[in-house]
Design a protein around this motif. Structure first.
Motif, PDB file in Angstrom:
ATOM      1  N   TYR A 197     -11.698  -7.437 -10.017  1.00  0.00           N
ATOM      2  CA  TYR A 197     -12.672  -7.041  -9.010  1.00  0.00           C
ATOM      3  C   TYR A 197     -11.958  -6.904  -7.658  1.00  0.00           C
ATOM      4  O   TYR A 197     -11.204  -7.800  -7.249  1.00  0.00           O
ATOM      5  N   VAL A 198     -12.225  -5.820  -6.968  1.00  0.00           N
ATOM      6  CA  VAL A 198     -11.669  -5.587  -5.628  1.00  0.00           C
ATOM      7  C   VAL A 198     -12.800  -5.808  -4.609  1.00  0.00           C
ATOM      8  O   VAL A 198     -13.842  -5.148  -4.669  1.00  0.00           O
ATOM      9  N   VAL A 199     -12.575  -6.740  -3.687  1.00  0.00           N
ATOM     10  CA  VAL A 199     -13.596  -7.106  -2.697  1.00  0.00           C
ATOM     11  C   VAL A 199     -13.023  -6.865  -1.302  1.00  0.00           C
ATOM     12  O   VAL A 199     -11.907  -7.319  -0.987  1.00  0.00           O
ATOM     13  N   SER A 200     -13.759  -6.161  -0.477  1.00  0.00           N
ATOM     14  CA  SER A 200     -13.344  -5.934   0.909  1.00  0.00           C
ATOM     15  C   SER A 200     -13.671  -7.164   1.756  1.00  0.00           C
ATOM     16  O   SER A 200     -14.810  -7.652   1.755  1.00  0.00           O
ATOM     17  N   THR A 201     -12.690  -7.666   2.477  1.00  0.00           N
ATOM     18  CA  THR A 201     -12.886  -8.812   3.380  1.00  0.00           C
ATOM     19  C   THR A 201     -12.870  -8.386   4.844  1.00  0.00           C
ATOM     20  O   THR A 201     -12.715  -9.230   5.738  1.00  0.00           O
ATOM     21  N   ALA A 202     -13.013  -7.100   5.109  1.00  0.00           N
ATOM     22  CA  ALA A 202     -13.026  -6.609   6.490  1.00  0.00           C
ATOM     23  C   ALA A 202     -14.310  -7.031   7.193  1.00  0.00           C
ATOM     24  O   ALA A 202     -15.350  -7.254   6.565  1.00  0.00           O
ATOM     25  N   LEU A 203     -14.222  -7.144   8.504  1.00  0.00           N
ATOM     26  CA  LEU A 203     -15.382  -7.508   9.308  1.00  0.00           C
ATOM     27  C   LEU A 203     -16.352  -6.335   9.357  1.00  0.00           C
ATOM     28  O   LEU A 203     -15.970  -5.212   9.703  1.00  0.00           O
ATOM     29  N   ARG A 204     -17.596  -6.594   8.998  1.00  0.00           N
ATOM     30  CA  ARG A 204     -18.623  -5.546   9.001  1.00  0.00           C
ATOM     31  C   ARG A 204     -19.730  -5.914   9.988  1.00  0.00           C
ATOM     32  O   ARG A 204     -19.960  -7.091  10.269  1.00  0.00           O
ATOM     33  N   GLN A 205     -20.394  -4.880  10.447  1.00  0.00           N
ATOM     34  CA  GLN A 205     -21.481  -5.063  11.406  1.00  0.00           C
ATOM     35  C   GLN A 205     -22.741  -4.384  10.884  1.00  0.00           C
ATOM     36  O   GLN A 205     -22.665  -3.359  10.200  1.00  0.00           O
ATOM     37  N   HIS A 206     -23.862  -4.991  11.238  1.00  0.00           N
ATOM     38  CA  HIS A 206     -25.143  -4.427  10.795  1.00  0.00           C
ATOM     39  C   HIS A 206     -26.178  -4.638  11.896  1.00  0.00           C
ATOM     40  O   HIS A 206     -26.128  -5.641  12.630  1.00  0.00           O
ATOM     41  N   TYR A 207     -27.079  -3.687  12.012  1.00  0.00           N
ATOM     42  CA  TYR A 207     -28.116  -3.742  13.041  1.00  0.00           C
ATOM     43  C   TYR A 207     -29.476  -3.558  12.392  1.00  0.00           C
ATOM     44  O   TYR A 207     -29.720  -2.565  11.701  1.00  0.00           O
ATOM     45  N   LEU A 208     -30.356  -4.514  12.618  1.00  0.00           N
ATOM     46  CA  LEU A 208     -31.725  -4.456  12.104  1.00  0.00           C
ATOM     47  C   LEU A 208     -32.641  -4.039  13.243  1.00  0.00           C
ATOM     48  O   LEU A 208     -32.728  -4.715  14.265  1.00  0.00           O
ATOM     49  N   ARG A 209     -33.364  -2.953  13.056  1.00  0.00           N
ATOM     50  CA  ARG A 209     -34.191  -2.394  14.114  1.00  0.00           C
ATOM     51  C   ARG A 209     -35.653  -2.796  13.944  1.00  0.00           C
ATOM     52  O   ARG A 209     -36.161  -2.887  12.837  1.00  0.00           O
ATOM     53  N   SER A 210     -36.282  -3.027  15.087  1.00  0.00           N
ATOM     54  CA  SER A 210     -37.744  -3.169  15.182  1.00  0.00           C
ATOM     55  C   SER A 210     -38.296  -4.174  14.171  1.00  0.00           C
ATOM     56  O   SER A 210     -39.164  -3.857  13.354  1.00  0.00           O
ATOM     57  N   GLN A 211     -37.794  -5.399  14.228  1.00  0.00           N
ATOM     58  CA  GLN A 211     -38.377  -6.475  13.432  1.00  0.00           C
ATOM     59  C   GLN A 211     -39.618  -6.991  14.157  1.00  0.00           C
ATOM     60  O   GLN A 211     -39.546  -7.404  15.312  1.00  0.00           O
ATOM     61  N   MET A 212     -40.757  -6.964  13.479  1.00  0.00           N
ATOM     62  CA  MET A 212     -42.019  -7.255  14.142  1.00  0.00           C
ATOM     63  C   MET A 212     -42.240  -8.760  14.281  1.00  0.00           C
ATOM     64  O   MET A 212     -42.168  -9.510  13.308  1.00  0.00           O
ATOM     65  N   VAL A 213     -42.489  -9.198  15.511  1.00  0.00           N
ATOM     66  CA  VAL A 213     -42.842 -10.585  15.799  1.00  0.00           C
ATOM     67  C   VAL A 213     -43.999 -10.573  16.792  1.00  0.00           C
ATOM     68  O   VAL A 213     -44.224  -9.582  17.498  1.00  0.00           O
ATOM     69  N   ASN A 214     -44.720 -11.687  16.843  1.00  0.00           N
ATOM     70  CA  ASN A 214     -45.826 -11.832  17.781  1.00  0.00           C
ATOM     71  C   ASN A 214     -45.499 -12.932  18.775  1.00  0.00           C
ATOM     72  O   ASN A 214     -45.021 -14.006  18.395  1.00  0.00           O
ATOM     73  N   SER A 215     -45.744 -12.664  20.052  1.00  0.00           N
ATOM     74  CA  SER A 215     -45.508 -13.655  21.083  1.00  0.00           C
ATOM     75  C   SER A 215     -46.636 -14.680  21.093  1.00  0.00           C
ATOM     76  O   SER A 215     -47.624 -14.566  20.355  1.00  0.00           O
ATOM     77  N   GLU A 216     -46.491 -15.676  21.923  1.00  0.00           N
ATOM     78  CA  GLU A 216     -47.524 -16.710  22.028  1.00  0.00           C
ATOM     79  C   GLU A 216     -48.843 -16.130  22.512  1.00  0.00           C
ATOM     80  O   GLU A 216     -49.923 -16.597  22.129  1.00  0.00           O
ATOM     81  N   GLU A 217     -48.766 -15.069  23.334  1.00  0.00           N
ATOM     82  CA  GLU A 217     -49.980 -14.421  23.830  1.00  0.00           C
ATOM     83  C   GLU A 217     -50.598 -13.472  22.814  1.00  0.00           C
ATOM     84  O   GLU A 217     -51.626 -12.870  23.096  1.00  0.00           O
TER      85      GLU A 217
END
Length: 290
Positions: A73-93
């Motif tokens: 098995y060949v596994v890449s150990t390079a540093l990768r980046q990922h961006y998650l957009r518009s994760q829905m959360v609700n504020s206290e208000e």
């Protein structure tokens, strides 16, 4: 004949190397790469140092069986980046907010990455998403907008233990964007901010005008006070100087008083009758009436 042998050798060498690599005699490990070797369904070793390697020198004679009864098995150990957009959360208000989170990941344990979790990438993404939502939900809107650095560290601490079990080393985690998802709410907030700015601006302007008026009134009061003091001190000073002049030269004093008297008469605008010195006052007054 020699040329033919040379051409044959040049053509044979790549074939020999290909067969040697296919039968596991040697392998090349690239930069930021790891190779995991299994035999009969069990892991027998890992090569993670880049360069040319001979598996038989690392794993013994078992390496000769890997092409037939095992797998590489060949596994890449390079540093990768990922961006998650518009994760829905609700504020206290109760305000719905969209959160964007960026994180870095790197495979630290290739064996765990391959065999502990069937989908480590998806699991890590889901873990980051759930940790972000659980960390940011029910927080004050001001905290969500201003304390992103401390919240990013909290999310990283929550994700790291599970990511290590799946063979990952989690790098930086940063909450890059917090936005409002309800456009009507955005317009309402913008309108409130504009009204508040207008109110603050008018209050500052009124305060400045009040301060300027106060300074003007204080200055006018001080000026009038000084003028009154000067006007009150003038007769005393003039009297002292006239007394000094009278003691030294009475004629000069008489002249100054006459000039002052004439000046007062001119300023008053009164009519003046001039009589000759040789005439009788009563005769002249009688003749002027006729």
């Amino acid at each position: 004949m020699q040329i033919f042998l040379f051409i044959l050798g040049v053509a044979t060498i790549p074939m020999i190397l290909t067969f040697a690599r296919a039968f596991g005699i040697y392998t090349c490990v690239n930069e930021c790469e790891a190779q995991v070797f299994t035999l009969f369904g069990k892991v027998i070793g890992t090569l993670n140092r880049s360069g040319l390697h001979f598996p038989i020198s690392h794993f013994g004679m078992r390496a000769m069986l890997i092409p037939f009864f095992g797998k590489r098995y060949v596994v890449s150990t390079a540093l990768r980046q990922h961006y998650l957009r518009s994760q829905m959360v609700n504020s206290e208000e109760g305000t719905p907010m969209g959160v964007g989170i960026w994180y870095e990941m790197q495979v630290a344990d290739p064996v765990a990455y391959l065999f502990i979790n069937a989908n480590p990438d998806g699991s890590l993404q889901a873990n980051v998403t759930s940790s972000t939502i659980s960390t940011l939900s029910n927080l004050e809107m001001e905290t969500m907008l201003e304390d992103r650095h401390s919240l990013s560290r909290t999310v990283r601490q929550a994700v790291s233990p599970l990511s290590e079990k799946w063979g990952y080393r989690l790098g930086s985690v940063y909450i890059r964007k917090v936005e409002f998802t309800d456009m009507q709410m955005v317009h309402n907030i913008t309108e409130k901010v504009v009204k508040r700015l207008v109110q603050v601006t008018s209050a500052m302007k009124q305060d400045g005008e009040n301060r300027v008026g106060l300074i003007k009134s204080e200055t006018a009061f001080k000026v009038s006070q000084k003028m009154a003091e000067a006007a009150a001190a003038r007769p005393e000073i003039v009297g002292q100087k006239l007394n000094e002049i009278g003691k030294k030269d009475p004629e000069v004093l008489d002249t100054v008083l006459e000039v002052m008297e004439i000046n007062q008469l001119l300023e008053a605008g009164a009519s003046i009758d001039i009589l000759p010195e040789s005439s009788n006052v009563l005769v002249q007054l009688g003749s002027s009436k006729e």
